[in-house]
Design an enzyme around this catalytic site. Structure first.
Site, PDB file in Angstrom:
ATOM      1  N   HIS A 127      -1.951 -55.166 -46.619  1.00  0.00           N
ATOM      2  CA  HIS A 127      -3.260 -54.855 -47.186  1.00  0.00           C
ATOM      3  C   HIS A 127      -3.626 -55.923 -48.221  1.00  0.00           C
ATOM      4  CE1 HIS A 127      -1.410 -50.950 -45.998  1.00  0.00           C
ATOM      5  NE2 HIS A 127      -2.586 -50.805 -45.419  1.00  0.00           N
ATOM      6  N   ASP A 161       1.848 -58.412 -48.460  1.00  0.00           N
ATOM      7  CA  ASP A 161       1.592 -57.029 -48.050  1.00  0.00           C
ATOM      8  C   ASP A 161       0.502 -57.042 -46.971  1.00  0.00           C
ATOM      9  OD1 ASP A 161       1.979 -54.013 -49.413  1.00  0.00           O
ATOM     10  OD2 ASP A 161       0.040 -54.283 -48.428  1.00  0.00           O
ATOM     11  N   HIS A 203      -3.268 -52.854 -55.595  1.00  0.00           N
ATOM     12  CA  HIS A 203      -4.643 -52.341 -55.428  1.00  0.00           C
ATOM     13  C   HIS A 203      -5.258 -51.874 -56.750  1.00  0.00           C
ATOM     14  CE1 HIS A 203      -4.269 -52.735 -51.173  1.00  0.00           C
ATOM     15  NE2 HIS A 203      -3.328 -51.816 -51.065  1.00  0.00           N
ATOM     16  N   ASP A 231       4.726 -53.648 -45.166  1.00  0.00           N
ATOM     17  CA  ASP A 231       4.029 -52.742 -44.263  1.00  0.00           C
ATOM     18  C   ASP A 231       3.358 -53.460 -43.088  1.00  0.00           C
ATOM     19  OD1 ASP A 231       2.397 -53.871 -46.175  1.00  0.00           O
ATOM     20  OD2 ASP A 231       1.549 -51.977 -46.881  1.00  0.00           O
TER      21      ASP A 231
HETATM   22 ZN   LIG Z   1       0.116 -52.319 -48.184  1.00  0.00          ZN
END
Ligand SMILES: [Zn+2]
Length: 310
Positions: free
Chosen positions: A168, A166, A129, A247
């Site tokens: 996200h 991931d 991120h 995740d």
């Molecule tokens: Zn994540």
């Protein structure tokens, strides 16, 4: 040719407070479980060096690097400073972030030089991120992009694939790498989840697949088969990096995708096959998210076992 395993005790000193999901125990449970499973017996264990400013500057603006270093220096022992609503630093965070990026630089050298065929970096803070000029989402330096750019700057390798599973979207990696023709980024992520973007790719070199909440392993595997693999076959990467976040696991409270260990094993096998075809098997895998500790440990073990061909 042993696989490499890179980590550092500094990675467990970065602490964003009690009850924060991105906690120091993440790297400890991963290490313990790989050890218990005998997987570390098959790997060369190395300590992460500190990334240099020159290495970091291939992914981040120097103004951001300078500002972050200055803020980090001002954190008094025993205190924390908030960087965004979810992300903070303590007195050890800067060192941990340098180790995390440094781990991927070392992994990149080992694999690009042919000393090791694959490497896994058990590190935190995570990185995907972190944008060119912004920290956020528990991330400070974009570890995987620092590694990719290190390889492109130092080795006769011209095409690198970045695979990000991931849950996200890797908005930071996308922000730095969009329209970089030397990179193909393939990403799956859960729709309507942090960082609330990615449905429309920023660049021609991005294959973003947003998965519906609760869609499960079948949808994840279909996305890989239908979107990633054809693009990877066309692109013919000479080396592959993985933003390995776990995740999306069904035990993880941060998402609803309902993946299980077998899905990570299967995905890793597909990546191995791509690497075998065009990249001489060269893969650097880097830990990103994964917050349900037992599920994280089991998922990493499945991923690493598949990565090293156990
Ligand atoms: Zn994540």
């Amino acid at each position: 040719m042993l696989a490499a395993y890179i980590s550092h005790p500094d990675c467990a000193k970065h602490d964003m407070g009690d009850h924060h999901p991105e906690c120091p125990d993440r790297v400890r449970v991963v290490h313990d479980h790989l050890l218990a499973k005998g997987l570390l017996d098959c790997m060369e264990m190395l300590d992460a060096p500190l990334a240099t400013q020159e290495q970091l500057a291939r992914a981040h603006r120097t103004s951001y690097l300078d500002e972050f270093a200055e803020i980090a220096q001002q954190v008094a022992p025993g205190t924390r400073r908030q960087i965004d609503p979810d992300t903070s630093i303590n007195e050890f965070s800067y060192q941990a972030a340098l180790r995390a990026a440094g781990a991927v630089v070392l992994a990149s050298d080992l694999v690009a030089s042919g000393r090791n065929q694959v490497a896994f970096c058990n590190i935190r803070p995570p990185g995907h991120h972190a944008e060119r000029s912004n920290a956020g989402g528990f991330c400070f330096f974009n570890n995987v992009v620092v590694g990719i750019r290190h390889v492109l700057a130092n080795y006769p390798i011209e095409r690198i694939a970045l695979i990000d599973f991931d849950v996200h979207h890797g908005n930071g990696s996308e922000d730095i790498l969009f329209n970089d023709e030397q990179i193909l980024m393939c990403s799956t992520f859960e729709k309507n989840l942090y960082p609330f973007c990615g449905d429309v790719p920023m660049g021609r070199n991005m294959i973003n697949v947003a998965l519906a909440p609760r869609s499960g392993g079948d949808a994840f595997r279909a996305a890989i088969k239908d979107f990633w693999l054809p693009a990877l076959t066309r692109f013919q990467p000479q080396m592959i990096f993985i933003s390995a976040g776990f995740d999306a696991h069904r035990e993880d409270d941060l998402s609803t995708l309902q993946l299980v260990e077998a899905d990570y094993l299967w995905a890793t096998r597909q990546i191995n096959q791509v690497a075998a075809k065009s990249a001489q098997g060269r893969i650097v895998s880097v830990l990103e998210g994964g917050y349900a500790l037992p599920a994280l440990a089991r998922s990493v073990a499945a991923h690493v076992a598949s990565l090293i061909g156990e």
